[in-house]
Design a protein around this motif. Sequence first.
Motif, PDB file in Angstrom:
ATOM      1  N   ILE A   1       0.840  -1.188   0.000  1.00 34.20           N
ATOM      2  CA  ILE A   1       0.000   0.000   0.000  1.00 34.20           C
ATOM      3  C   ILE A   1       0.878   1.242   0.000  1.00 34.20           C
ATOM      4  O   ILE A   1       2.041   1.177   0.406  1.00 34.20           O
TER       5      ILE A   1
ATOM      6  N   TYR B   1      -5.652  -9.546   7.814  1.00 37.56           N
ATOM      7  CA  TYR B   1      -4.760  -8.980   6.814  1.00 37.56           C
ATOM      8  C   TYR B   1      -3.953 -10.118   6.224  1.00 37.56           C
ATOM      9  O   TYR B   1      -2.988 -10.602   6.821  1.00 37.56           O
TER      10      TYR B   1
ATOM     11  N   LYS C   1      -8.211  -6.775   1.574  1.00 35.73           N
ATOM     12  CA  LYS C   1      -8.652  -6.682   0.192  1.00 35.73           C
ATOM     13  C   LYS C   1      -9.251  -8.022  -0.191  1.00 35.73           C
ATOM     14  O   LYS C   1      -9.069  -9.024   0.493  1.00 35.73           O
TER      15      LYS C   1
ATOM     16  N   ASN D   1     -11.378 -10.468  -3.648  1.00 40.95           N
ATOM     17  CA  ASN D   1     -11.776 -10.593  -5.042  1.00 40.95           C
ATOM     18  C   ASN D   1     -13.201 -10.106  -5.270  1.00 40.95           C
ATOM     19  O   ASN D   1     -13.613  -9.920  -6.414  1.00 40.95           O
TER      20      ASN D   1
ATOM     21  N   PRO E   1     -16.498  -7.583  -3.140  1.00 40.40           N
ATOM     22  CA  PRO E   1     -16.704  -6.707  -1.992  1.00 40.40           C
ATOM     23  C   PRO E   1     -17.319  -7.404  -0.793  1.00 40.40           C
ATOM     24  O   PRO E   1     -17.085  -7.014   0.340  1.00 40.40           O
TER      25      PRO E   1
ATOM     26  N   ALA F   1     -14.516  -6.713   2.525  1.00 38.66           N
ATOM     27  CA  ALA F   1     -13.175  -6.367   2.053  1.00 38.66           C
ATOM     28  C   ALA F   1     -13.004  -4.859   2.064  1.00 38.66           C
ATOM     29  O   ALA F   1     -13.866  -4.129   1.579  1.00 38.66           O
TER      30      ALA F   1
ATOM     31  N   GLU G   1     -10.589  -1.915   0.670  1.00 40.65           N
ATOM     32  CA  GLU G   1      -9.541  -1.623  -0.307  1.00 40.65           C
ATOM     33  C   GLU G   1      -8.682  -0.492   0.231  1.00 40.65           C
ATOM     34  O   GLU G   1      -9.097   0.664   0.272  1.00 40.65           O
TER      35      GLU G   1
ATOM     36  N   ASP H   1      -6.055   0.896  -0.940  1.00 44.68           N
ATOM     37  CA  ASP H   1      -5.512   1.852  -1.900  1.00 44.68           C
ATOM     38  C   ASP H   1      -6.429   3.054  -2.097  1.00 44.68           C
ATOM     39  O   ASP H   1      -6.055   4.021  -2.759  1.00 44.68           O
ATOM     40  N   GLU H   2      -7.624   3.002  -1.524  1.00 44.22           N
ATOM     41  CA  GLU H   2      -8.575   4.096  -1.672  1.00 44.22           C
ATOM     42  C   GLU H   2      -8.167   5.300  -0.834  1.00 44.22           C
ATOM     43  O   GLU H   2      -7.322   5.210   0.064  1.00 44.22           O
TER      44      GLU H   2
ATOM     45  N   ILE I   1     -12.202   4.877   2.662  1.00 43.92           N
ATOM     46  CA  ILE I   1     -11.985   3.733   3.558  1.00 43.92           C
ATOM     47  C   ILE I   1     -12.887   3.843   4.783  1.00 43.92           C
ATOM     48  O   ILE I   1     -13.527   2.868   5.196  1.00 43.92           O
TER      49      ILE I   1
END
Length: 401
Positions: free
Chosen positions: A70, A319, A353, A355, A357, A374, A376, A378-379, A384
């Motif tokens: 990340i 995680y 994260k 595959n 939501p 999940a 994400e 990277d948002e 988040i």
Amino acid sequence: MTYTERLDLTERGGWVPARLTPETGQLLADSGVVEVRPEAFDPTHWQVRALTKVGAVRIAGVEMSIAPKIPIGRLFFLLGYAADPTRGWRVEDEPVDAGAHKGVVPALAHVFERLADRALRQGLLQGYHAVEDALPIVRGRIRTADQMRRRHGIPLPMEVGYDEFSTDIPENQLLLAGADRLLRLPGVPVPVRHRLLRLRTRLAEVSRLVPGRPLPRWQPNRLNVHYQAPCRFAELILNGISVEHRRGDVRIDGFLFDLAKVFEDFVCTALSEALRPYGGRCRTQARHYLDEAGDVLLKPDLVHYADDGTPLAVADAKYKAVRPEGYPEADLYQMLAYCTALGLSVGHLIYAKGNEPQARHMVRGAGTMIIQHALELDEDPSRILRAVERIAGCLGSGNKP
């Protein structure tokens, strides 16, 4: 023959080739920081892969820099929110740019120095602290027991205790200790190192902490508002994240974040905050037992209770890398045990994260549903937190599937 002295790795990344002696390879394997495997054709050829710890360490003469997947800025958002949901590492005027540096240690040093510098622009914080001393005059109170034990009837000097108003207070001691610790780490950029040295000079009148003793206690208040972010950051640096120890016969020096723990702390803090409108209270790592005899201990990451102590919802943060075909099945068995012990019909697993939501599983014959969420990472941080609020709505909606 030249052996590898430095490795640049990525958290849960691919295998990286390295030339190591068999002894060094075994020491890296024993450290628990990385995973290693030897090549079959040559005992000096090894493959090294990072696990979930990121930062910089030196083990058996090999210096390793481990970058998170990340963005660095997102890592510091997770850390800051877990430490203080109301502010994180922000200051009044603007956020500190953790993403200005690529590596964890450079970014760590940069953020701490910027926060500490802004705190000290208003001058060193002063306050009262207790002092015990032997003086030729009486100041404060006489420590009678110490006077009798140490002086054996001699009237002077007097063993006294008094409160002194100075800069030698816990807040400044934490900043000094944080700067000292960072200056011992490899990988701190030269400009940041110079600023840390100037910071340490400004704190020259402050006493250093004694290694091995608990960190000094301080209380947030209106007088130290500008110190609160750097003090929390200093505690983060000093309290369990810095690595300077032996694991078996392996000497480890450096600084690491365990992203599994970072993610768990963030989820528990953010979810507890998001569940406040639903009433009740949240507890992390609450102790429950699967069996009637109390032999099988269960410690879910977060349990939401009603005011009378009745469990309302349970969640666990995970995680980990997700398999291409779906979420790990062992997590479902663990959550089913939590729901059974707590008498709940729904359980929630929260991943870094995934595959998809959300996934739902109705357990055959048990009437229990397990929901997998999940996040994400990277948002943007605001997105988040909105995702966490949606998960909290699922937990707080009366536990209806």
